[in-house]
Design a protein around this motif. Structure first.
Motif, PDB file in Angstrom:
ATOM      1  N   ARG A   1      51.891 -15.395  85.851  1.00 39.51           N
ATOM      2  CA  ARG A   1      50.653 -14.923  85.460  1.00 39.51           C
ATOM      3  C   ARG A   1      49.460 -15.850  85.120  1.00 39.51           C
ATOM      4  O   ARG A   1      48.260 -15.719  85.503  1.00 39.51           O
ATOM      5  CB  ARG A   1      50.920 -14.375  84.075  1.00 39.51           C
ATOM      6  CG  ARG A   1      51.464 -12.893  84.146  1.00 39.51           C
ATOM      7  CD  ARG A   1      51.406 -12.418  82.897  1.00 39.51           C
ATOM      8  NE  ARG A   1      52.268 -11.259  82.757  1.00 39.51           N
ATOM      9  CZ  ARG A   1      52.596 -10.432  81.817  1.00 39.51           C
ATOM     10  NH1 ARG A   1      52.016 -10.790  80.684  1.00 39.51           N
ATOM     11  NH2 ARG A   1      53.375  -9.639  81.943  1.00 39.51           N
ATOM     12  N   ASP A   2      50.033 -17.080  84.733  1.00 40.85           N
ATOM     13  CA  ASP A   2      49.133 -18.315  84.408  1.00 40.85           C
ATOM     14  C   ASP A   2      48.334 -18.647  85.628  1.00 40.85           C
ATOM     15  O   ASP A   2      47.192 -19.278  85.711  1.00 40.85           O
ATOM     16  CB  ASP A   2      49.634 -19.436  83.935  1.00 40.85           C
ATOM     17  CG  ASP A   2      50.114 -18.976  82.402  1.00 40.85           C
ATOM     18  OD1 ASP A   2      49.230 -18.319  81.818  1.00 40.85           O
ATOM     19  OD2 ASP A   2      50.897 -19.888  81.592  1.00 40.85           O
TER      20      ASP A   2
ATOM     21  N   ARG B   1      47.297 -16.768  88.235  1.00 39.19           N
ATOM     22  CA  ARG B   1      46.372 -15.912  88.605  1.00 39.19           C
ATOM     23  C   ARG B   1      44.880 -16.017  87.480  1.00 39.19           C
ATOM     24  O   ARG B   1      43.977 -15.920  87.970  1.00 39.19           O
ATOM     25  CB  ARG B   1      46.890 -14.627  88.452  1.00 39.19           C
ATOM     26  CG  ARG B   1      47.953 -14.448  89.541  1.00 39.19           C
ATOM     27  CD  ARG B   1      47.991 -12.776  89.893  1.00 39.19           C
ATOM     28  NE  ARG B   1      48.935 -12.981  91.166  1.00 39.19           N
ATOM     29  CZ  ARG B   1      49.275 -11.885  91.742  1.00 39.19           C
ATOM     30  NH1 ARG B   1      48.473 -10.656  91.365  1.00 39.19           N
ATOM     31  NH2 ARG B   1      49.999 -11.663  92.627  1.00 39.19           N
ATOM     32  N   GLU B   2      45.507 -16.170  86.230  1.00 40.22           N
ATOM     33  CA  GLU B   2      44.566 -16.237  85.347  1.00 40.22           C
ATOM     34  C   GLU B   2      43.713 -17.695  85.675  1.00 40.22           C
ATOM     35  O   GLU B   2      42.620 -17.661  85.175  1.00 40.22           O
ATOM     36  CB  GLU B   2      45.293 -16.613  83.925  1.00 40.22           C
ATOM     37  CG  GLU B   2      44.467 -17.245  82.644  1.00 40.22           C
ATOM     38  CD  GLU B   2      43.288 -16.480  82.420  1.00 40.22           C
ATOM     39  OE1 GLU B   2      43.092 -15.265  82.781  1.00 40.22           O
ATOM     40  OE2 GLU B   2      42.276 -16.977  81.720  1.00 40.22           O
TER      41      GLU B   2
ATOM     42  N   GLN C   1      41.449 -16.797  88.450  1.00 37.19           N
ATOM     43  CA  GLN C   1      40.182 -16.051  87.808  1.00 37.19           C
ATOM     44  C   GLN C   1      39.312 -16.762  86.862  1.00 37.19           C
ATOM     45  O   GLN C   1      38.089 -16.547  87.132  1.00 37.19           O
ATOM     46  CB  GLN C   1      40.913 -14.804  86.820  1.00 37.19           C
ATOM     47  CG  GLN C   1      41.331 -13.765  88.178  1.00 37.19           C
ATOM     48  CD  GLN C   1      42.490 -12.774  87.454  1.00 37.19           C
ATOM     49  OE1 GLN C   1      42.811 -12.853  86.429  1.00 37.19           O
ATOM     50  NE2 GLN C   1      42.938 -11.735  88.414  1.00 37.19           N
ATOM     51  N   ALA C   2      39.825 -17.391  86.061  1.00 40.10           N
ATOM     52  CA  ALA C   2      38.723 -18.271  85.264  1.00 40.10           C
ATOM     53  C   ALA C   2      37.918 -19.196  85.778  1.00 40.10           C
ATOM     54  O   ALA C   2      37.057 -19.385  85.630  1.00 40.10           O
ATOM     55  CB  ALA C   2      39.866 -19.060  83.956  1.00 40.10           C
TER      56      ALA C   2
ATOM     57  N   PRO D   1      40.369 -21.187  81.043  1.00 41.40           N
ATOM     58  CA  PRO D   1      41.431 -20.237  81.363  1.00 41.40           C
ATOM     59  C   PRO D   1      42.232 -20.062  79.814  1.00 41.40           C
ATOM     60  O   PRO D   1      42.280 -20.969  79.149  1.00 41.40           O
ATOM     61  CB  PRO D   1      42.409 -21.090  82.201  1.00 41.40           C
ATOM     62  CG  PRO D   1      42.068 -22.345  82.054  1.00 41.40           C
ATOM     63  CD  PRO D   1      40.792 -22.517  81.484  1.00 41.40           C
ATOM     64  N   GLN D   2      42.805 -18.753  79.888  1.00 43.25           N
ATOM     65  CA  GLN D   2      43.581 -18.498  78.781  1.00 43.25           C
ATOM     66  C   GLN D   2      44.849 -18.317  79.078  1.00 43.25           C
ATOM     67  O   GLN D   2      45.612 -17.335  79.613  1.00 43.25           O
ATOM     68  CB  GLN D   2      43.356 -16.956  78.040  1.00 43.25           C
ATOM     69  CG  GLN D   2      41.623 -16.907  77.674  1.00 43.25           C
ATOM     70  CD  GLN D   2      41.638 -17.772  76.382  1.00 43.25           C
ATOM     71  OE1 GLN D   2      42.569 -17.551  75.320  1.00 43.25           O
ATOM     72  NE2 GLN D   2      40.481 -18.638  75.962  1.00 43.25           N
TER      73      GLN D   2
ATOM     74  N   THR E   1      49.174 -18.086  78.971  1.00 45.61           N
ATOM     75  CA  THR E   1      50.275 -17.542  77.977  1.00 45.61           C
ATOM     76  C   THR E   1      51.624 -18.149  78.079  1.00 45.61           C
ATOM     77  O   THR E   1      52.382 -17.970  77.210  1.00 45.61           O
ATOM     78  CB  THR E   1      50.458 -16.039  78.390  1.00 45.61           C
ATOM     79  OG1 THR E   1      50.824 -15.773  79.469  1.00 45.61           O
ATOM     80  CG2 THR E   1      49.069 -15.340  78.150  1.00 45.61           C
TER      81      THR E   1
END
Ligand code: T3D
Length: 266
Positions: free
Chosen positions: A246-247, A249-250, A253-254, A261-262, A264
């Protein structure tokens, strides 16, 4: 993760676990309890990812650690049944293997003298930040032992065989600055800046892509042991896994949205 250790003080704040070896009266010498408690903490890390995304290892008082508690050895010579040191060493090896297997980045905050097995536990951490008044000594040859607790592996890789032989054979102290110069530590900072420097790094890691950090650790450590073709295969396999996080992709996207980026950790 429990916190009621006899020889360690542990705190978790902002997803950073700080482990303080706590036998200051003997410069945090490693007795059986401390060795086993460190083993318990580090083997527990993969199952604590929701709580812990970075670990800091340090020592209480004026030392990081003085190595194996030599009073334990002295007592062992008196026993009818002699101890088999290689068996005893497996307890250290459990710590080193767990540090390497943990996905979380592990930082050694070296606040004073680091000798023998304690120095080598610092080498098994992923990053080392030393205070200017820290001292390192591969003390083993002083008592006619060979380096252990992962030292032969990490020392030679960090500083090269020539410097590793010098440090191990002469068993002389080197300063934090000299350790930085030869690549034994990543950074040497003023003693009063150690805590804030380590906190800044740890916070950064605790907010980073933890799964990917674990893949990076595994890939780089394994790449020191294999040929180019194998390393290229390993990087492909690791990148497949990183690409699926997920990170990742984040992060993309960020970047495209021009925002931080956020992560997780997943
Ligand atoms: O399977 C196995 O377990 C094998 C594994 C072996 C691993 C090893 O780590 S072998 C190497 C063991 N460590 C050493 O040989 C280092 C011994 N210590 C020192 O050389 C010096 O103490 C230091 C260089 C670390 C620090 O020197 P200094 O002058 O700053 O301090 P100090 O006065 O020597 O030590 C402070 C106190 O800590 C002192 O206690 P006291 O006299 O004030 O009551 C000293 O006895 C105690 N201490 C230091 N190191 C140890 C220790 N007590 C027990 N074990 C120690 N390793």
């Amino acid at each position: 993760m429990r916190t009621d250790f006899q020889t360690l003080r542990t705190t978790i704040a902002d997803r950073v676990l700080t482990v303080t070896m706590h036998r200051p009266e003997v410069y945090n010498a490693l007795n059986e309890t401390m060795i086993d408690e460190l083993g318990e903490v580090f083997t527990g890390l993969p199952n604590a990812l929701d709580q812990i995304r970075c670990v800091v290892l340090t020592g209480a008082g004026r030392a990081f650690g003085s190595g194996q508690d030599l009073r334990v050895f002295a007592a062992a010579y008196e026993q009818a049944e002699p101890i088999v040191i290689s068996e005893h060493l497996t307890r250290y090896h459990r710590i080193v293997q767990a540090m390497r297997a943990a996905p979380q980045p592990i930082i050694a905050a070296i606040n004073g003298v680091a000798a023998g097995a304690s120095a080598n536990l610092a080498l098994a951490c992923d990053l080392r930040i030393a205070a200017e008044d820290a001292r390192f000594v591969e003390a083993f040859a002083r008592i006619a032992l060979v380096p252990d607790a992962g030292g032969p592996y990490f020392l030679t890789r960090l500083v090269g065989i020539g410097k590793a032989l010098e440090l191990a054979l002469l068993a002389e102290e080197i300063s934090g600055r000299e350790a930085e110069r030869i690549g034994l530590v990543n950074r040497c900072v003023a003693a009063e800046a150690l805590a804030s420097t380590v906190r800044e790094l740890a916070t950064r890691f605790a907010n980073g892509p933890t799964t990917t950090y674990g893949l990076i650790k595994d890939l780089l450590y394994r790449s020191t042991e294999v040929d180019l073709a194998t390393s290229l295969q390993l990087e492909g396999a690791a990148q497949d896994r990183a690409f699926a996080t997920r990170d990742h992709r984040e992060g993309v996207q960020a970047f495209l949205a021009k925002r931080p980026p956020q992560f997780t950790g997943e």
